[in-house]
Design a protein around this motif. Structure first.
Motif, PDB file in Angstrom:
ATOM      1  N   TRP A  87       0.816  -1.202   0.000  1.00  0.00           N
ATOM      2  CA  TRP A  87       0.000   0.000   0.000  1.00  0.00           C
ATOM      3  C   TRP A  87       0.861   1.269   0.000  1.00  0.00           C
ATOM      4  O   TRP A  87       1.782   1.399   0.799  1.00  0.00           O
ATOM      5  CB  TRP A  87      -0.887   0.030   1.244  1.00  0.00           C
ATOM      6  CG  TRP A  87      -2.023  -0.938   1.220  1.00  0.00           C
ATOM      7  CD1 TRP A  87      -2.048  -2.180   0.661  1.00  0.00           C
ATOM      8  CD2 TRP A  87      -3.305  -0.746   1.813  1.00  0.00           C
ATOM      9  NE1 TRP A  87      -3.264  -2.766   0.864  1.00  0.00           N
ATOM     10  CE2 TRP A  87      -4.060  -1.915   1.574  1.00  0.00           C
ATOM     11  CE3 TRP A  87      -3.895   0.294   2.528  1.00  0.00           C
ATOM     12  CZ2 TRP A  87      -5.363  -2.067   2.017  1.00  0.00           C
ATOM     13  CZ3 TRP A  87      -5.202   0.145   2.986  1.00  0.00           C
ATOM     14  CH2 TRP A  87      -5.921  -1.017   2.719  1.00  0.00           C
ATOM     15  N   CYS A  88       0.493   2.226  -0.848  1.00  0.00           N
ATOM     16  CA  CYS A  88       1.101   3.565  -0.846  1.00  0.00           C
ATOM     17  C   CYS A  88      -0.037   4.562  -1.032  1.00  0.00           C
ATOM     18  O   CYS A  88      -0.530   4.745  -2.151  1.00  0.00           O
ATOM     19  CB  CYS A  88       2.130   3.702  -1.969  1.00  0.00           C
ATOM     20  SG  CYS A  88       2.836   5.366  -2.087  1.00  0.00           S
ATOM     21  N   PHE A  89      -0.460   5.181   0.056  1.00  0.00           N
ATOM     22  CA  PHE A  89      -1.639   6.039   0.022  1.00  0.00           C
ATOM     23  C   PHE A  89      -1.333   7.421   0.592  1.00  0.00           C
ATOM     24  O   PHE A  89      -0.448   7.583   1.443  1.00  0.00           O
ATOM     25  CB  PHE A  89      -2.777   5.413   0.833  1.00  0.00           C
ATOM     26  CG  PHE A  89      -3.548   4.355   0.094  1.00  0.00           C
ATOM     27  CD1 PHE A  89      -4.814   4.623  -0.399  1.00  0.00           C
ATOM     28  CD2 PHE A  89      -3.001   3.106  -0.138  1.00  0.00           C
ATOM     29  CE1 PHE A  89      -5.535   3.655  -1.097  1.00  0.00           C
ATOM     30  CE2 PHE A  89      -3.688   2.133  -0.839  1.00  0.00           C
ATOM     31  CZ  PHE A  89      -4.966   2.406  -1.324  1.00  0.00           C
ATOM     32  N   GLY A  90      -2.080   8.424   0.096  1.00  0.00           N
ATOM     33  CA  GLY A  90      -2.092   9.756   0.684  1.00  0.00           C
ATOM     34  C   GLY A  90      -0.728  10.348   0.945  1.00  0.00           C
ATOM     35  O   GLY A  90       0.039  10.628   0.025  1.00  0.00           O
ATOM     36  N   GLY A  91      -0.425  10.550   2.221  1.00  0.00           N
ATOM     37  CA  GLY A  91       0.843  11.143   2.616  1.00  0.00           C
ATOM     38  C   GLY A  91       2.055  10.376   2.134  1.00  0.00           C
ATOM     39  O   GLY A  91       3.157  10.931   2.079  1.00  0.00           O
ATOM     40  N   GLU A 120      -7.611  10.824   0.454  1.00  0.00           N
ATOM     41  CA  GLU A 120      -8.082  11.919   1.304  1.00  0.00           C
ATOM     42  C   GLU A 120      -9.529  12.312   1.010  1.00  0.00           C
ATOM     43  O   GLU A 120     -10.301  12.617   1.932  1.00  0.00           O
ATOM     44  CB  GLU A 120      -7.166  13.143   1.127  1.00  0.00           C
ATOM     45  CG  GLU A 120      -5.804  13.007   1.780  1.00  0.00           C
ATOM     46  CD  GLU A 120      -4.779  12.347   0.875  1.00  0.00           C
ATOM     47  OE1 GLU A 120      -3.574  12.447   1.165  1.00  0.00           O
ATOM     48  OE2 GLU A 120      -5.178  11.714  -0.134  1.00  0.00           O
ATOM     49  N   ILE A 121      -9.888  12.320  -0.260  1.00  0.00           N
ATOM     50  CA  ILE A 121     -11.244  12.729  -0.635  1.00  0.00           C
ATOM     51  C   ILE A 121     -12.294  11.852   0.023  1.00  0.00           C
ATOM     52  O   ILE A 121     -13.428  12.280   0.281  1.00  0.00           O
ATOM     53  CB  ILE A 121     -11.404  12.725  -2.180  1.00  0.00           C
ATOM     54  CG1 ILE A 121     -12.647  13.513  -2.610  1.00  0.00           C
ATOM     55  CG2 ILE A 121     -11.435  11.303  -2.725  1.00  0.00           C
ATOM     56  CD1 ILE A 121     -12.543  14.990  -2.388  1.00  0.00           C
ATOM     57  N   ASN A 122     -11.922  10.614   0.339  1.00  0.00           N
ATOM     58  CA  ASN A 122     -12.868   9.661   0.928  1.00  0.00           C
ATOM     59  C   ASN A 122     -13.197   9.980   2.378  1.00  0.00           C
ATOM     60  O   ASN A 122     -14.193   9.485   2.900  1.00  0.00           O
ATOM     61  CB  ASN A 122     -12.320   8.238   0.820  1.00  0.00           C
ATOM     62  CG  ASN A 122     -12.222   7.761  -0.613  1.00  0.00           C
ATOM     63  OD1 ASN A 122     -12.980   8.192  -1.474  1.00  0.00           O
ATOM     64  ND2 ASN A 122     -11.277   6.875  -0.878  1.00  0.00           N
ATOM     65  N   TRP A 123     -12.362  10.771   3.034  1.00  0.00           N
ATOM     66  CA  TRP A 123     -12.699  11.136   4.419  1.00  0.00           C
ATOM     67  C   TRP A 123     -12.727  12.638   4.632  1.00  0.00           C
ATOM     68  O   TRP A 123     -12.632  13.130   5.742  1.00  0.00           O
ATOM     69  CB  TRP A 123     -11.785  10.429   5.420  1.00  0.00           C
ATOM     70  CG  TRP A 123     -10.313  10.532   5.187  1.00  0.00           C
ATOM     71  CD1 TRP A 123      -9.562   9.842   4.289  1.00  0.00           C
ATOM     72  CD2 TRP A 123      -9.396  11.375   5.890  1.00  0.00           C
ATOM     73  NE1 TRP A 123      -8.249  10.209   4.365  1.00  0.00           N
ATOM     74  CE2 TRP A 123      -8.109  11.136   5.339  1.00  0.00           C
ATOM     75  CE3 TRP A 123      -9.524  12.307   6.914  1.00  0.00           C
ATOM     76  CZ2 TRP A 123      -6.969  11.787   5.790  1.00  0.00           C
ATOM     77  CZ3 TRP A 123      -8.386  12.951   7.361  1.00  0.00           C
ATOM     78  CH2 TRP A 123      -7.128  12.692   6.800  1.00  0.00           C
ATOM     79  N   PRO A 135      -5.923  16.291  -0.887  1.00  0.00           N
ATOM     80  CA  PRO A 135      -4.623  15.638  -0.727  1.00  0.00           C
ATOM     81  C   PRO A 135      -3.552  16.669  -0.396  1.00  0.00           C
ATOM     82  O   PRO A 135      -3.033  17.347  -1.282  1.00  0.00           O
ATOM     83  CB  PRO A 135      -4.369  14.980  -2.093  1.00  0.00           C
ATOM     84  CG  PRO A 135      -5.704  14.948  -2.771  1.00  0.00           C
ATOM     85  CD  PRO A 135      -6.428  16.158  -2.267  1.00  0.00           C
ATOM     86  N   GLY A 136      -3.249  16.821   0.876  1.00  0.00           N
ATOM     87  CA  GLY A 136      -2.302  17.829   1.327  1.00  0.00           C
ATOM     88  C   GLY A 136      -0.898  17.264   1.471  1.00  0.00           C
ATOM     89  O   GLY A 136      -0.579  16.187   0.963  1.00  0.00           O
ATOM     90  N   HIS A 159      -7.442  10.909 -10.356  1.00  0.00           N
ATOM     91  CA  HIS A 159      -6.833  10.242  -9.208  1.00  0.00           C
ATOM     92  C   HIS A 159      -7.218  10.935  -7.902  1.00  0.00           C
ATOM     93  O   HIS A 159      -7.573  10.278  -6.914  1.00  0.00           O
ATOM     94  CB  HIS A 159      -5.310  10.277  -9.394  1.00  0.00           C
ATOM     95  CG  HIS A 159      -4.564   9.281  -8.591  1.00  0.00           C
ATOM     96  ND1 HIS A 159      -4.892   7.941  -8.534  1.00  0.00           N
ATOM     97  CD2 HIS A 159      -3.451   9.415  -7.803  1.00  0.00           C
ATOM     98  CE1 HIS A 159      -4.040   7.300  -7.752  1.00  0.00           C
ATOM     99  NE2 HIS A 159      -3.160   8.176  -7.293  1.00  0.00           N
ATOM    100  N   ALA A 160      -7.190  12.272  -7.911  1.00  0.00           N
ATOM    101  CA  ALA A 160      -7.474  13.028  -6.693  1.00  0.00           C
ATOM    102  C   ALA A 160      -8.955  13.112  -6.372  1.00  0.00           C
ATOM    103  O   ALA A 160      -9.351  13.081  -5.204  1.00  0.00           O
ATOM    104  CB  ALA A 160      -6.886  14.437  -6.820  1.00  0.00           C
ATOM    105  N   LEU A 161      -9.801  13.216  -7.403  1.00  0.00           N
ATOM    106  CA  LEU A 161     -11.233  13.409  -7.167  1.00  0.00           C
ATOM    107  C   LEU A 161     -11.971  12.128  -6.796  1.00  0.00           C
ATOM    108  O   LEU A 161     -12.935  12.165  -6.038  1.00  0.00           O
ATOM    109  CB  LEU A 161     -11.896  14.008  -8.414  1.00  0.00           C
ATOM    110  CG  LEU A 161     -11.575  15.470  -8.735  1.00  0.00           C
ATOM    111  CD1 LEU A 161     -12.306  15.898 -10.005  1.00  0.00           C
ATOM    112  CD2 LEU A 161     -11.948  16.389  -7.575  1.00  0.00           C
ATOM    113  N   THR A 162     -11.536  10.996  -7.334  1.00  0.00           N
ATOM    114  CA  THR A 162     -12.271   9.738  -7.087  1.00  0.00           C
ATOM    115  C   THR A 162     -11.765   8.979  -5.883  1.00  0.00           C
ATOM    116  O   THR A 162     -12.524   8.239  -5.248  1.00  0.00           O
ATOM    117  CB  THR A 162     -12.195   8.808  -8.310  1.00  0.00           C
ATOM    118  OG1 THR A 162     -10.843   8.361  -8.480  1.00  0.00           O
ATOM    119  CG2 THR A 162     -12.681   9.508  -9.573  1.00  0.00           C
TER     120      THR A 162
END
Length: 276
Positions: free
Chosen positions: A112-116, A139-142, A146-147, A166-169
Protein backbone atom coordinates in the motif's frame (compact mmCIF):
# COMPACT_ATOMS: atom_id res chain seq x y z
CA UNK A 1 23.89 -5.16 11.03
CA UNK A 2 20.21 -4.45 11.59
CA UNK A 3 19.08 -1.36 13.46
CA UNK A 4 15.69 -0.32 14.81
CA UNK A 5 14.94 3.26 15.88
CA UNK A 6 11.40 3.19 17.26
CA UNK A 7 9.25 2.70 14.16
CA UNK A 8 11.98 2.59 11.50
CA UNK A 9 14.46 -0.23 10.88
CA UNK A 10 17.44 -0.48 8.58
CA UNK A 11 20.24 -2.76 7.41
CA UNK A 12 23.37 -1.85 5.46
CA UNK A 13 24.47 -4.60 3.07
CA UNK A 14 27.12 -4.16 0.39
CA UNK A 15 26.86 -0.34 0.53
CA UNK A 16 23.06 -0.38 0.15
CA UNK A 17 21.05 0.94 3.11
CA UNK A 18 17.70 -0.87 3.27
CA UNK A 19 15.48 1.43 5.32
CA UNK A 20 12.04 0.11 6.33
CA UNK A 21 8.92 1.75 7.70
CA UNK A 22 8.37 -0.59 10.63
CA UNK A 23 4.76 -0.38 11.81
CA UNK A 24 3.35 -3.41 9.95
CA UNK A 25 0.39 -3.68 12.34
CA UNK A 26 -0.64 -0.15 11.24
CA UNK A 27 0.22 -0.64 7.56
CA UNK A 28 3.28 1.52 8.25
CA UNK A 29 1.16 4.64 8.71
CA UNK A 30 3.34 7.67 9.41
CA UNK A 31 2.96 8.88 12.97
CA UNK A 32 4.85 11.73 14.67
CA UNK A 33 7.07 9.08 16.26
CA UNK A 34 7.87 7.51 12.88
CA UNK A 35 8.56 10.92 11.33
CA UNK A 36 11.06 11.78 14.06
CA UNK A 37 12.68 8.36 13.69
CA UNK A 38 13.04 8.81 9.94
CA UNK A 39 14.94 12.05 10.44
CA UNK A 40 17.29 10.26 12.86
CA UNK A 41 17.89 7.46 10.36
CA UNK A 42 18.56 9.89 7.51
CA UNK A 43 21.03 11.73 9.74
CA UNK A 44 22.74 8.48 10.64
CA UNK A 45 23.16 7.22 7.08
CA UNK A 46 23.73 10.28 4.91
CA UNK A 47 27.52 10.60 5.22
CA UNK A 48 28.47 7.05 6.18
CA UNK A 49 31.26 5.83 3.93
CA UNK A 50 29.78 2.33 3.80
CA UNK A 51 26.50 3.65 2.32
CA UNK A 52 26.28 4.53 -1.37
CA UNK A 53 22.54 4.12 -2.06
CA UNK A 54 19.48 4.31 0.18
CA UNK A 55 16.40 2.15 -0.49
CA UNK A 56 13.16 2.99 1.30
CA UNK A 57 10.60 0.20 1.68
CA UNK A 58 8.02 -1.10 4.14
CA UNK A 59 7.82 -3.99 6.57
CA UNK A 60 4.98 -6.41 5.94
CA UNK A 61 2.23 -5.91 3.37
CA UNK A 62 2.42 -2.12 3.03
CA UNK A 63 4.89 0.55 1.99
CA UNK A 64 2.98 3.19 3.91
CA UNK A 65 -0.75 3.76 4.14
CA UNK A 66 -0.14 7.49 4.59
CA UNK A 67 -0.57 9.60 7.67
CA UNK A 68 -1.82 7.93 10.86
CA UNK A 69 -5.35 9.34 11.21
CA UNK A 70 -5.38 8.95 14.98
CA UNK A 71 -1.86 9.98 15.98
CA UNK A 72 -1.01 12.44 13.22
CA UNK A 73 -4.40 14.14 12.88
CA UNK A 74 -6.71 13.66 15.88
CA UNK A 75 -4.10 13.70 18.65
CA UNK A 76 -2.03 16.57 17.24
CA UNK A 77 -5.12 18.64 16.43
CA UNK A 78 -6.16 18.27 20.06
CA UNK A 79 -3.05 20.30 20.92
CA UNK A 80 -4.23 23.18 18.75
CA UNK A 81 -2.27 25.00 16.06
CA UNK A 82 1.02 24.41 17.90
CA UNK A 83 0.57 20.64 17.70
CA UNK A 84 -0.51 20.72 14.05
CA UNK A 85 2.42 22.84 12.94
CA UNK A 86 4.90 20.69 14.89
CA UNK A 87 3.65 17.49 13.29
CA UNK A 88 3.75 19.10 9.84
CA UNK A 89 7.35 20.29 10.32
CA UNK A 90 8.40 16.80 11.38
CA UNK A 91 6.83 15.03 8.41
CA UNK A 92 7.49 17.57 5.67
CA UNK A 93 10.98 18.06 7.09
CA UNK A 94 12.24 14.55 6.47
CA UNK A 95 10.56 14.39 3.05
CA UNK A 96 12.39 17.59 2.10
CA UNK A 97 15.60 16.16 3.50
CA UNK A 98 15.11 13.03 1.41
CA UNK A 99 14.49 15.02 -1.81
CA UNK A 100 17.94 16.60 -1.53
CA UNK A 101 19.73 13.65 0.06
CA UNK A 102 23.46 13.26 -0.47
CA UNK A 103 23.10 9.70 -1.77
CA UNK A 104 20.82 8.43 -4.55
CA UNK A 105 17.55 7.06 -3.20
CA UNK A 106 15.13 4.39 -4.41
CA UNK A 107 11.54 3.83 -3.27
CA UNK A 108 10.73 0.11 -3.28
CA UNK A 109 6.93 0.03 -3.11
CA UNK A 110 6.09 -3.41 -1.81
CA UNK A 111 2.43 -2.76 -0.90
CA UNK A 112 0.00 0.00 0.00
CA UNK A 113 1.10 3.56 -0.85
CA UNK A 114 -1.64 6.04 0.02
CA UNK A 115 -2.09 9.76 0.68
CA UNK A 116 0.84 11.14 2.62
CA UNK A 117 2.98 8.33 1.24
CA UNK A 118 3.23 10.32 -1.97
CA UNK A 119 5.56 12.73 -0.14
CA UNK A 120 8.43 10.25 0.37
CA UNK A 121 7.53 8.52 -2.91
CA UNK A 122 8.30 11.73 -4.81
CA UNK A 123 11.27 12.48 -2.56
CA UNK A 124 13.06 9.34 -3.74
CA UNK A 125 15.00 9.67 -6.98
CA UNK A 126 13.76 6.39 -8.46
CA UNK A 127 10.75 4.22 -7.66
CA UNK A 128 9.95 0.57 -8.35
CA UNK A 129 6.67 -1.09 -7.42
CA UNK A 130 5.24 -4.56 -7.11
CA UNK A 131 2.36 -5.38 -9.45
CA UNK A 132 0.46 -6.15 -6.26
CA UNK A 133 1.02 -2.67 -4.75
CA UNK A 134 -1.88 -0.25 -4.38
CA UNK A 135 -1.60 3.52 -4.86
CA UNK A 136 -4.28 6.03 -3.97
CA UNK A 137 -5.09 9.58 -2.92
CA UNK A 138 -7.67 8.52 -0.38
CA UNK A 139 -8.08 11.92 1.30
CA UNK A 140 -11.24 12.73 -0.63
CA UNK A 141 -12.87 9.66 0.93
CA UNK A 142 -12.70 11.14 4.42
CA UNK A 143 -13.29 14.76 3.61
CA UNK A 144 -10.06 16.63 2.93
CA UNK A 145 -7.89 17.50 -0.06
CA UNK A 146 -4.62 15.64 -0.73
CA UNK A 147 -2.30 17.83 1.33
CA UNK A 148 1.30 17.53 2.44
CA UNK A 149 2.44 17.96 -1.14
CA UNK A 150 0.40 14.99 -2.44
CA UNK A 151 -1.58 17.11 -4.91
CA UNK A 152 1.67 18.64 -6.19
CA UNK A 153 3.18 15.17 -6.59
CA UNK A 154 0.18 14.00 -8.63
CA UNK A 155 0.36 17.04 -10.91
CA UNK A 156 4.14 16.74 -11.22
CA UNK A 157 4.16 13.07 -12.19
CA UNK A 158 0.81 12.55 -13.95
CA UNK A 159 -1.02 14.14 -16.85
CA UNK A 160 -3.62 16.75 -15.88
CA UNK A 161 -6.58 14.42 -16.55
CA UNK A 162 -5.06 11.49 -14.69
CA UNK A 163 -4.09 13.69 -11.74
CA UNK A 164 -7.60 15.12 -11.55
CA UNK A 165 -9.25 11.70 -11.76
CA UNK A 166 -6.83 10.24 -9.21
CA UNK A 167 -7.47 13.03 -6.69
CA UNK A 168 -11.23 13.41 -7.17
CA UNK A 169 -12.27 9.74 -7.09
CA UNK A 170 -9.91 8.33 -4.47
CA UNK A 171 -9.86 5.08 -6.45
CA UNK A 172 -6.71 2.98 -5.93
CA UNK A 173 -4.56 1.80 -8.82
CA UNK A 174 -2.15 -1.14 -8.92
CA UNK A 175 1.58 -1.17 -9.60
CA UNK A 176 1.19 -1.77 -13.32
CA UNK A 177 -1.06 1.27 -13.69
CA UNK A 178 1.25 3.35 -11.49
CA UNK A 179 4.12 2.56 -13.86
CA UNK A 180 1.97 3.29 -16.91
CA UNK A 181 0.91 6.63 -15.42
CA UNK A 182 4.46 7.59 -14.40
CA UNK A 183 4.19 7.39 -10.61
CA UNK A 184 7.01 4.81 -10.61
CA UNK A 185 9.75 3.77 -13.02
CA UNK A 186 8.77 0.12 -13.27
CA UNK A 187 6.35 -2.46 -11.93
CA UNK A 188 7.16 -6.14 -11.54
CA UNK A 189 6.02 -9.15 -9.49
CA UNK A 190 6.56 -8.75 -5.76
CA UNK A 191 8.84 -11.80 -5.73
CA UNK A 192 11.20 -10.09 -8.19
CA UNK A 193 11.04 -6.58 -6.71
CA UNK A 194 14.02 -6.64 -4.35
CA UNK A 195 16.23 -8.32 -6.94
CA UNK A 196 15.48 -5.61 -9.50
CA UNK A 197 16.02 -2.79 -6.99
CA UNK A 198 19.32 -4.36 -5.96
CA UNK A 199 20.36 -4.52 -9.62
CA UNK A 200 19.61 -0.82 -10.12
CA UNK A 201 21.32 0.13 -6.85
CA UNK A 202 24.48 -1.69 -7.97
CA UNK A 203 24.46 0.30 -11.22
CA UNK A 204 24.31 3.53 -9.19
CA UNK A 205 27.13 2.35 -6.93
CA UNK A 206 29.40 2.19 -9.99
CA UNK A 207 28.96 5.91 -10.69
CA UNK A 208 30.95 8.85 -9.40
CA UNK A 209 29.15 9.95 -6.20
CA UNK A 210 29.81 13.67 -6.75
CA UNK A 211 28.33 13.43 -10.24
CA UNK A 212 25.34 11.50 -8.90
CA UNK A 213 24.53 14.21 -6.36
CA UNK A 214 24.96 17.01 -8.90
CA UNK A 215 22.81 15.18 -11.44
CA UNK A 216 19.89 14.36 -9.11
CA UNK A 217 19.80 17.96 -7.89
CA UNK A 218 19.90 19.26 -11.47
CA UNK A 219 16.98 17.11 -12.58
CA UNK A 220 14.86 18.44 -9.72
CA UNK A 221 15.91 22.07 -10.17
CA UNK A 222 15.70 22.67 -13.92
CA UNK A 223 12.05 21.67 -14.33
CA UNK A 224 10.82 25.08 -13.19
CA UNK A 225 13.48 27.05 -15.09
CA UNK A 226 13.48 28.53 -18.55
CA UNK A 227 15.97 26.98 -20.96
CA UNK A 228 18.41 29.87 -20.54
CA UNK A 229 18.15 29.70 -16.75
CA UNK A 230 18.71 25.95 -16.82
CA UNK A 231 21.67 26.27 -19.15
CA UNK A 232 23.32 28.76 -16.82
CA UNK A 233 22.49 26.69 -13.71
CA UNK A 234 23.99 23.53 -15.25
CA UNK A 235 27.22 25.31 -16.16
CA UNK A 236 27.55 26.55 -12.57
CA UNK A 237 26.56 23.16 -11.15
CA UNK A 238 29.28 21.41 -13.14
CA UNK A 239 31.85 23.95 -12.00
CA UNK A 240 30.76 23.40 -8.39
CA UNK A 241 31.00 19.62 -8.83
CA UNK A 242 34.50 20.00 -10.26
CA UNK A 243 35.53 21.82 -7.10
CA UNK A 244 34.59 18.70 -5.11
CA UNK A 245 36.05 16.12 -7.49
CA UNK A 246 37.90 17.42 -10.53
CA UNK A 247 40.32 14.47 -10.56
CA UNK A 248 37.53 11.91 -10.92
CA UNK A 249 36.30 13.57 -14.10
CA UNK A 250 39.82 13.69 -15.51
CA UNK A 251 40.41 10.04 -14.65
CA UNK A 252 37.25 9.04 -16.52
CA UNK A 253 38.40 10.93 -19.59
CA UNK A 254 41.88 9.39 -19.28
CA UNK A 255 40.51 5.86 -19.13
CA UNK A 256 38.41 6.52 -22.23
CA UNK A 257 40.90 8.43 -24.39
CA UNK A 258 44.27 7.04 -23.31
CA UNK A 259 43.50 3.51 -22.15
CA UNK A 260 40.36 2.90 -24.19
CA UNK A 261 39.30 0.73 -21.25
CA UNK A 262 35.61 1.61 -21.31
CA UNK A 263 32.92 3.33 -23.38
CA UNK A 264 30.94 6.14 -21.70
CA UNK A 265 27.76 5.23 -23.53
CA UNK A 266 27.88 1.65 -22.25
CA UNK A 267 28.96 1.96 -18.64
CA UNK A 268 30.91 3.86 -16.00
CA UNK A 269 34.64 4.36 -15.72
CA UNK A 270 36.43 2.57 -12.88
CA UNK A 271 36.09 5.15 -10.11
CA UNK A 272 37.97 3.00 -7.60
CA UNK A 273 41.27 3.37 -9.44
CA UNK A 274 43.58 6.13 -8.28
CA UNK A 275 43.92 9.10 -10.65
CA UNK A 276 47.32 9.36 -12.30
Amino acid sequence: MANDIDTVAYDVVDRIAWVRFNRPDKRNAMSPTLNRAMMEVLDELEFREDVGVLVLTGEGAAWTAGMDLKEYFRETEAEGLKGVRKSQRESYGWWRRLRWYQKPTIAMINGWCFGGGYGPLFACDLAFAAHEAKFGLSEINWGILPGGGATKVAVELLSFRKAMYHALTGEPIDGRTAADWGLVNESLPLAALKSRVTEVAKVLLEKNPVALKATKDAVRRVGVMTYDEAEDYLVRAQEAANSFDDEGRKEGIRQFIDEKSYRPGLGAYDKDRQPR
